[in-house]
Scaffold this active site. Structure first.
Site, mmCIF file in Angstrom:
data_model
loop_
_atom_site.group_PDB
_atom_site.id
_atom_site.type_symbol
_atom_site.label_atom_id
_atom_site.label_comp_id
_atom_site.label_asym_id
_atom_site.label_seq_id
_atom_site.Cartn_x
_atom_site.Cartn_y
_atom_site.Cartn_z
ATOM 1 N N LYS A 26 0.825 -1.199 0.000
ATOM 2 C CA LYS A 26 0.000 0.000 0.000
ATOM 3 C C LYS A 26 0.865 1.258 0.000
ATOM 4 C CE LYS A 26 -3.759 -0.544 2.472
ATOM 5 N NZ LYS A 26 -4.374 -0.768 3.785
ATOM 6 N N ARG A 96 -3.341 3.124 8.479
ATOM 7 C CA ARG A 96 -3.624 1.954 7.654
ATOM 8 C C ARG A 96 -2.433 1.006 7.645
ATOM 9 N NH1 ARG A 96 -4.765 4.653 1.917
ATOM 10 N NH2 ARG A 96 -6.014 2.771 1.629
ATOM 11 N N GLY A 105 -8.308 -7.327 4.138
ATOM 12 C CA GLY A 105 -9.108 -7.443 5.349
ATOM 13 C C GLY A 105 -8.395 -7.981 6.567
ATOM 14 N N MET A 107 -5.899 -6.587 8.363
ATOM 15 C CA MET A 107 -5.523 -5.575 9.352
ATOM 16 C C MET A 107 -6.532 -4.435 9.260
ATOM 17 S SD MET A 107 -2.279 -6.454 10.261
ATOM 18 C CE MET A 107 -1.064 -7.556 9.606
ATOM 19 N N ARG A 352 -3.401 -1.517 -6.352
ATOM 20 C CA ARG A 352 -2.587 -2.735 -6.240
ATOM 21 C C ARG A 352 -2.963 -3.619 -7.406
ATOM 22 N NH1 ARG A 352 -5.843 -4.727 -0.913
ATOM 23 N NH2 ARG A 352 -7.855 -4.898 -1.908
ATOM 24 N N HIS A 468 -15.897 -8.984 1.259
ATOM 25 C CA HIS A 468 -14.841 -9.872 1.755
ATOM 26 C C HIS A 468 -14.984 -11.270 1.157
ATOM 27 C CE1 HIS A 468 -13.065 -12.706 4.701
ATOM 28 N NE2 HIS A 468 -12.102 -11.798 4.734
ATOM 29 N N SER A 777 13.287 -43.211 -14.274
ATOM 30 C CA SER A 777 12.147 -42.384 -13.924
ATOM 31 C C SER A 777 12.181 -42.240 -12.409
ATOM 32 C CB SER A 777 10.855 -43.048 -14.382
ATOM 33 O OG SER A 777 9.759 -42.249 -13.997
ATOM 34 N N CYS A 844 8.069 -39.317 -12.110
ATOM 35 C CA CYS A 844 6.690 -39.788 -12.164
ATOM 36 C C CYS A 844 6.026 -39.769 -10.798
ATOM 37 C CB CYS A 844 6.626 -41.179 -12.777
ATOM 38 S SG CYS A 844 7.502 -42.417 -11.814
ATOM 39 N N TYR A 864 11.517 -35.029 -19.021
ATOM 40 C CA TYR A 864 10.073 -34.868 -18.936
ATOM 41 C C TYR A 864 9.597 -34.970 -17.493
ATOM 42 C CZ TYR A 864 9.693 -39.950 -18.334
ATOM 43 O OH TYR A 864 9.822 -41.215 -17.859
HETATM 44 P P1 ADP Z 1 -7.712 -2.337 3.451
HETATM 45 O O1 ADP Z 1 -6.321 -2.767 3.451
HETATM 46 O O2 ADP Z 1 -8.600 -3.205 4.270
HETATM 47 O O3 ADP Z 1 -8.242 -2.081 2.076
HETATM 48 P P2 ADP Z 1 -7.387 0.493 3.743
HETATM 49 O O4 ADP Z 1 -6.249 0.957 4.534
HETATM 50 O O5 ADP Z 1 -7.246 0.537 2.291
HETATM 51 O O6 ADP Z 1 -7.758 -0.959 4.235
HETATM 52 O O7 ADP Z 1 -8.626 1.323 4.177
HETATM 53 C C1 ADP Z 1 -9.918 0.983 3.820
HETATM 54 C C2 ADP Z 1 -10.654 2.161 3.296
HETATM 55 O O8 ADP Z 1 -10.607 3.245 4.209
HETATM 56 C C3 ADP Z 1 -10.101 2.746 2.038
HETATM 57 O O9 ADP Z 1 -10.536 2.038 0.914
HETATM 58 C C4 ADP Z 1 -10.670 4.114 2.043
HETATM 59 O O10 ADP Z 1 -11.964 4.118 1.517
HETATM 60 C C5 ADP Z 1 -10.690 4.439 3.498
HETATM 61 N N1 ADP Z 1 -9.565 5.312 3.796
HETATM 62 C C6 ADP Z 1 -8.330 4.987 4.175
HETATM 63 N N2 ADP Z 1 -7.565 6.056 4.323
HETATM 64 C C7 ADP Z 1 -8.322 7.108 4.019
HETATM 65 C C8 ADP Z 1 -8.113 8.522 3.968
HETATM 66 N N3 ADP Z 1 -6.936 9.030 4.251
HETATM 67 N N4 ADP Z 1 -9.143 9.302 3.605
HETATM 68 C C9 ADP Z 1 -10.331 8.759 3.301
HETATM 69 N N5 ADP Z 1 -10.614 7.474 3.340
HETATM 70 C C10 ADP Z 1 -9.618 6.643 3.695
HETATM 71 MG MG MG Z 2 -7.751 -0.819 0.819
HETATM 72 MG MG MG Z 3 -9.875 -3.543 5.750
#
Ligand code: ADP
Ligand code: MG
Ligand code: MG
Length: 987
Positions: A26, A96, A105, A107, A352, A468, A777, A844, A864
Site C-alpha cells: 500500500k 492503515r 481485510g 488488518m 494494487r 470480503h 524415472s 513420475c 520430462y
Molecule cells: P484495506 O487494506 O482493508 O483495504 P485500507 O487501509 O485501504 O484498508 O482502508 C480501507 C478504506 O478506508 C479505504 O478504501 C478508504 O476508503 C478508506 N480510507 C483509508 N484512508 C483514508 C483517507 N486518508 N481518507 C479517506 N478514506 C480513507
Molecule cells: Mg484498501
Molecule cells: Mg480492511
C-alpha cells in the site's frame, strides 16, 4: 541515521513502487501514484523494518522514530494547511496497515483519527456540517475502540440500535447532528466503563495507539492464518501508513468506491466497480449498504435502479477513467483501486495489482500481450499454474434438471455442490471428515478464512462483488455467490429460508459462482471447454517449454483426458490397478496361492488376455507417443481376500481347504510391507508374473500396429531396483519373452528397458545401473519416503507438527525436498549420464505436477515430467515458466561478470550452474539446446573468466584450449557402451 519514515504526497514521494519490501504494498503504491502526479492525500509510511524492530525488541520502537514521525506529520500539515490536534482547523488522518503481499481485510484501518471533544467542534464549524462532524467522531470512537482498545463491536452496535429505536428511526441516515452528538456521549461513557479509563483525547496518544495496534495485529490469529494459507513469511512484517483524511461522507457530491481496471471475474477489458454516494471508507466492501455500479453498462447488466457513477457524477467519473488508463499503462497489469470523492474532487487512496479468477488471468494476459502492454513471455509467466485447476474442473451440466432457489451475484466462478453449513469451524470439521461443504453466511469476515478454505463454495446473503467473501473466494479459487438478499439465514436455528422453503444444515445445495445461481440439492456437472485464451496461453507456453509433459494413467478414461489436456505420452502406467478388477481378482488370487510355477503359470494365463486388452486400448489412445509401463509393484498380500466369503470362494476355485488358503495368506503377511517383498523382488522369486506382463505388452503393441499402422514405443519400467544385478535379471527374463513373441509372430517389438529410481541406493549406484537401464524415472514418492525413512501412510499424523515448528517448511510429499531428495536426483542424473549420455530422464512421483518441483526438474535437466491427467496443463505451464526463468537467470549469470571485473561476482550456486551448463550437464532435449548451454556457448568472451578461475577439468588443459571452444567442449564421451541386449531393434 536510519530512515524509518517515508513521506508521500504533494506531487512527490520519498518512496516508489519498487520499495514494496520496505514500505509494504500500500505504502509503495501510494508513493508511486503520488510520483505519477495523481491526486493522493499526503501522508507517510512507517517501514516494515520498524515492525521487525518492534518484535525483536520486546515490542518497542527505534529511538529515532518519534522525531521522524513528527517531522513527517509536520510535512503533511504544511501541504494540507491544517494542524494535528488544532481546535480550529484540525488535521485528521487515517492509520492503515500494509504488508508486502496484499492481505485483504487482515488488518484494520482507523479513520478520522485526531478527533476529540475540541477538534470535532472545529470540524463542525469549518465544514458547516455538524451532522457530518459528529457522525465522523462516533465512527472514529467505534473503530478506534474496536481496533485499538479491543472493545467488542456489539457494545457499539447496541448503543446505536437503541439510539435509533428510541427515536423511532430505521436508518442511520435519519440520525441528526444532535442525535450523533448524544451517541458520542454514550459511546464515551461505555468505553470508559469497559476500559476503566476515558477514551483518549490526546491526538498524539491516539496516533501512537493506532500505530501500535497495526504492529500488534501482525501477530493476531487471522493474520497468522492468512499467512499460513498463503505462505507469507512472518519476518516480512507490516508497514503503517498515516494519511490525511479526505471525506466521502460530506454530502451528495461526495462518494467512496472501489474498482478494477478490468473485470476481475471474466477479464473483459471493461472498467468495473462499485461506489456509494455520501459514504466513508469501507462502507462499500462491508456490505452495510448495497453499492451502486460504477458504469452505466454495469448498471444495465445488473438491472439495478440506482444511477451509476458514470451517470451521477460524469465529470469525476471521466477523471477516474483517465486514471484507470494511466495506471494500467504504468503498471502493465490490472489494478484494484480505492478512491474517494470529496465535494466533487477525486482522491486516489490505493492501487494494487488486482486479484482475478483464473479465467480472467488468462484473458487479461492474452489481451495485454495483444495490446502490446506486455510481451508473450510475460503473459505466460503471469499465470499461476496452480490456478488453472479452477478451469479444468467441471461446471454445471446444462442438461441436468435443477431447482433454482435464488439468483444473486456471480462472485467467484465454478460450480460446487455440498451440504449446507453455517459456521467456519463446522465447515472445517466437516471437510476434514471428507464432506463437501457449502459455507453459508450472512457475510464473511477474516475470522471465517479457515472455513472458506475448507468449503467447496461460499454463499453470502449480504455484500457486493468486492465484499470480503467475493475477494477472498476469488483468491482461493472457491466458487462464491454473494449478496443473496432473498435468502434469510438463521444462525441459531441453523437454517436458511427462501420463499417459504427452509433448508437445514446438512442438506445439499449447489451454487454456480459463474452465474450467481443457487440450486436445491446436488446438480451434476460437466467437463470444461479448453479453448480460447486458455489455448492461446498454452500454445505460447509450449513454445517456451523444454521438458516434455507426460501423464500418469492406467485407465482409458485417464489416458484420454490427459491427451485432451496435451499429455505427450504416459510416464507411469501402474499395472497393479489392472489386477484389482472384479473379473480378474480371483485369477490373481489363484496365482498367489499357487503351490508351484506350473500352477502359477496356469493362473497367469487366465489374466494374460485381460492385460493384453488393457494395453491394446491404452496403446490405441496413445498411438505415436511413448508409454512407460511399470511392472507389478505392490506386495502380493494386497491382493489377498479379506472377507470370509472371499476365502471360501478362493478355496473352491483352487481346490484347497479354507484353512490352507488362509495359512497361505498368513504366510504372506509382512511386518513392514513397504520395505518387503514387492517391486522387482517379486519377480526375482516369481518371474512368471513379469513375463506374463511383458508378453501382454508385446502382443498388444503388435496388434495395435497391425490395426492402426502406428503404435506406441513401450518403455518397460522395473520398480524398486536397488542393485544393478536385479535389473540384469529382469532384462534377461524380458529378452526371453521378446524372443518367444518374435518366434511366434514373426514380429519384433521395439521397446526399451529402464528403472524407477526410488531407493537411495539406486541413486547412488545410478552409474552402473545405467549400464543396463536406458531410462530412469524418478519415483519421488518412494524416494522421499526412503530418503527420509518416513512412511507416507503414517507421516500425516505428525507432519503438521513438523511444519508448525518449522522443522520442515513444506510437506516433502507435496513439494520435492530439493536439498535432500533433490540432491539424490541430481546425483543420479549426473552418474547415469556419465555412463549413458543419452539416457532418458523423467519424474513420475506426485511432484511431477507440483509447480515448485517442476522448476527443480528443469534445473536438474530432466527430459520430462509426468503427472496426473488434470495436472497436465498445470505442468505444461509450470515447465514453460521454469524454462523461461532458467534462461533469464542464465542470461543474468552471463551478464553479471561482464559488468564486474571477474568471476567472484558469481555466487557459488551460480557458478555451479554455469559450470553445469558448460559441461553440458544441463542437457538439451533431443533436437534442442538447453538454454544454459546455449547461452554459455553464445556469450563466449564472458564465460571465459569463470572458466579460468575454476580448476581446469582433468582431461582438457584449459590453458591451451581455445577460449571459444571451452564452453562447448564435451567431456570425452565415456567409452561407447555396446547396446544392451534389451535394445531389441531386431527385425
Ligand atoms: P484495506 O487494506 O482493508 O483495504 P485500507 O487501509 O485501504 O484498508 O482502508 C480501507 C478504506 O478506508 C479505504 O478504501 C478508504 O476508503 C478508506 N480510507 C483509508 N484512508 C483514508 C483517507 N486518508 N481518507 C479517506 N478514506 C480513507
Ligand atoms: Mg484498501
Ligand atoms: Mg480492511
Amino acid at each position: 541515521m536510519a530512515k524509518w519514515v517515508y513521506s508521500f504526497g504533494g506531487g512527490k514521494s520519498e518512496g516508489k513502487s519498487e520499495m514494496r519490501n520496505l514500505l509494504g504494498g500500500k505504502g509503495a503504491n501510494l508513493a508511486e501514484m503520488s510520483n505519477l502526479g495523481l491526486p493522493v492525500p499526503p501522508g507517510f509510511t512507517i517501514t516494515t523494518e520498524v515492525c521487525t524492530h518492534f518484535y525483536a525488541n520486546k515490542r518497542s520502537y527505534p529511538a529515532e522514530l518519534k522525531a521522524q514521525t513528527a517531522a513527517a506529520l509536520g510535512a503533511v500539515e504544511k501541504i494540507v494547511g491544517r494542524k494535528f490536534g488544532d481546535a480550529k482547523k484540525p488535521l485528521l488522518v487515517s492509520v492503515r496497515s500494509g504488508a508486502r503481499a496484499s492481505m485483504p481485510g487482515m488488518m484494520d484501518t482507523v479513520l478520522n483519527l485526531g478527533l476529540n471533544d475540541a477538534t470535532v467542534e472545529g470540524l463542525a464549524r469549518e465544514s458547516g456540517d455538524a451532522r457530518f462532524a459528529f457522525d465522523s467522531y462516533r465512527r472514529f470512537i467505534q473503530m478506534y475502540g474496536g481496533v485499538v482498545l479491543d472493545i467488542a463491536h456489539h457494545h457499539f452496535e447496541e448503543l446505536l440500535e437503541h439510539a435509533k429505536s428510541d427515536r423511532g428511526y430505521a436508518l442511520d441516515t435519519e440520525m441528526t447532528a444532535e442525535d450523533w452528538k448524544e451517541l458520542v456521549v454514550d459511546y464515551k461513557a461505555m468505553v470508559e466503563k469497559e476500559l476503566g479509563r476515558p477514551f483518549p483525547q490526546d491526538p498524539h496518544e491516539q496516533l501512537w495507539g493506532a500505530i501500535g495496534a497495526v504492529f500488534v495485529s501482525w501477530m493476531n490469529d487471522r493474520a497468522i492464518t492468512y499467512r499460513r494459507l498463503y505462505q507469507i513469511p512472518e519476518e516480512w512484517g507490516t508497514a503503517v501508513n498515516v494519511q490525511a483524511m479526505v471525506f466521502g461522507n460530506m454530502g451528495g457530491d461526495c462518494a467512496t468506491g472501489v474498482a478494477f481496471t478490468r473485470d476481475p471475474s471474466t477479464g473483459e477489458n471493461a472498467f468495473y466497480g462499485e461506489f456509494l454516494i455520501n459514504a466513508q471508507g469501507e462502507d462499500v466492501v462491508a456490505g452495510i449498504r448495497t453499492p451502486q455500479q460504477l458504469t452505466k453498462a454495469g448498471r444495465e447488466k445488473q438491472g439495478a435502479k440506482l444511477p451509476s457513477m458514470e451517470e451521477a457524477m460524469p465529470e469525476t467519473y471521466a477523471q477516474l477513467v483517465a486514471i484507470r488508463t494511466r495506471l494500467e499503462r504504468h503498471y502493465r497489469d490490472i489494478q484494484d483501486i480505492e478512491f474517494t470523492v470529496e465535494k466533487g474532487v477525486l482522491y486516489m487512496l490505493q492501487t494494487r495489482s488486482g486479484k482475478r479468477t483464473a479465467a480472467a488471468a488468462l484473458r487479461i494476459a492474452v489481451e495485454m500481450a495483444e495490446e502490446g502492454l506486455i510481451d508473450r513471455k510475460t503473459a505466460v509467466s503471469r499465470i499461476d499454474p496452480s490456478s488453472l485447476d479452477q478451469l479444468l474442473h467441471p461446471t454445471l451440466d446444462p442438461k441436468a434438471p435443477r431447482t433454482l432457489l435464488s439468483r444473486a451475484l456471480p462472485a467467484s466462478p465454478g460450480a460446487a455442490s455440498g451440504i449446507v453449513c453455517f459456521s467456519a469451524d463446522e465447515a472445517e470439521a466437516l471437510a476434514a471428515g471428507g464432506k463437501s461443504v457449502i459455507l453459508v453466511r450472512i457475510e464473511t469476515s477474516p475470522e471465517d478464512i479457515h472455513g472458506m478454505h475448507a468449503a467447496r463454495g461460499i454463499l453470502t446473503t449480504r455484500g457486493g462483488m468486492t465484499s470480503h467473501a467475493a475477494v477472498v473466494a476469488r483468491g482461493m479459487g472457491r466458487a462464491c455467490v454473494a449478496g443473496a438478499g432473498e435468502i434469510r439465514v438463521d444462525y441459531a436455528a441453523k437454517t436458511m429460508s427462501i420463499r417459504g422453503r427452509t433448508i437445514a444444515a446438512g442438506e445439499a445445495i449447489t451454487i454456480d459462482g459463474g452465474t450467481g445461481e443457487v440450486f436445491a440439492g446436488e446438480v451434476p456437472t460437466v467437463q470444461p471447454e479448453l479453448s480460447g485464451h486458455f489455448a492461446r496461453i498454452m500454445e505460447w507456453a509450449d513454445s517456451y517449454r523444454r521438458m516434455k509433459v507426460r501423464t500418469n494413467a492406467e485407465t482409458p478414461l485417464d489416458a484420454r483426458t490427459a491427451r485432451r489436456f496435451g499429455a505427450e505420452g504416459i510416464g507411469l502406467c501402474r499395472t497393479e490397478h489392472m489386477f484389482f478388477e472384479p473379473s480378474r481378482i480371483l485369477a490373481v488370487r489363484e496365482m498367489i496361492v499357487a503351490d508351484d510355477a506350473t500352477a502359477r503359470a496356469a493362473a497367469l494365463a487366465k489374466i494374460m488376455p485381460f492385460q493384453r486388452a488393457d494395453f491394446v486400448e491404452l496403446f490405441e489412445i496413445m498411438a505415436g507417443l511413448p508409454v512407460t509401463i511399470r511392472l507389478l509393484d505392490p506386495p502380493l498380500h494386497e491382493f489377498l481376500p479379506h472377507s470370509e466369503a472371499d476365502f471360501v470362494e478362493l478355496a473352491r476355485t483352487t481346490g484347497k481347504s479354507v484353512a490352507e488358503v488362509k495359512a497361505r495368506a498368513e504366510k504372506l503377511t509382512e511386518t513392514n510391507p513397504m520395505l518387503g517383498h514387492r517391486g522387482c523382488r517379486l519377480a526375482v522369486t516369481y518371474p512368471e508374473i513379469y513375463q506374463m506382463q511383458v508378453r501382454a505388452i508385446f502382443e498388444a503393441a503388435i496388434l495395435v500396429a497391425k490395426a492402426k499402422g502406428e503404435t506406441v514405443a513401450p518403455e518397460i519400467m522395473i520398480p524398486l531396483v536397488a542393485v544393478r544385478r536385479e535389473l540384469d535379471v529382469m532384462r534377461d527374463h524380458i529378452a526371453k519373452v521378446a524372443e518367444e513373441v518374435r518366434a511366434a509372430t514373426g514380429e519384433a517389438v521395439e521397446y526399451s528397458l529402464g528403472t524407477m529410481i526410488e531407493l537411495p541406493r539406486a541413486a547412488l549406484r545410478a552409474g552402473e545401473i545405467a549400464e543396463t537401464a536406458e531410462f530412469f524415472s524418478f519415483g519421488t514418492n518412494d524416494l522421499t519416503q526412503t530418503t527420509f525413512g518416513l512412511s507416507r501412510d503414517d507421516a500425516a499424523n505428525f507432519l503438521g507438527a513438523y511444519e508448525q515448528q518449522k522443522i520442515l517448511v513444506r510437506d516433502p510429499f507435496v513439494t520435492l525436498d530439493q536439498e535432500g531428495v533433490g540432491e539424490l536426483v541430481k546425483m543420479a542424473c549426473a552418474r547415469g549420464r556419465t555412463t549413458r549420455p543419452d539416457i532418458k530422464l523423467g519424474i513420475c512421483g506426485e511432484h511431477g505436477g507440483d509447480p515448485a518441483s517442476i522448476q527443480f526438474c528443469e534445473t536438474a535437466g530432466l527430459d520430462y515430467v509426468s503427472c496426473s491427467p488434470y495436472r497436465v496443463p498445470i505442468a505444461r505451464l509450470a515447465a514453460a515458466q521454469a524454462a523461461l526463468q532458467e534462461s533469464a537467470s542464465a542470461a543474468s549469470l552471463v551478464k553479471k561478470p561482464a559488468a564486474k571485473k571477474s568471476a567472484p561476482a558469481l555466487d557459488r550456486h551460480a557458478r555451479v550452474r554455469l559450470d553445469a551448463a558448460r559441461r553440458g550437464a544441463v542437457r538439451p532435449a533431443p533436437g534442442r539446446t538447453a538454454p544454459l548451454a546455449r547461452l554459455a556457448v553464445a556469450k563466449k568472451p564472458v564465460v571465459k573468466k569463470p572458466v579460468a578461475k575454476k580448476p581446469a577439468p582433468k582431461k582438457a588443459p584449459a590453458k591451451k584450449a581455445p577460449v571459444k571452444k571451452a564452453p562447448i567442449k564435451k567431456k570425452p564421451a565415456p567409452k561407447a557402451k555396446p547396446k544392451t541386449k534389451t535394445k531389441s531393434k531386431r527385425k
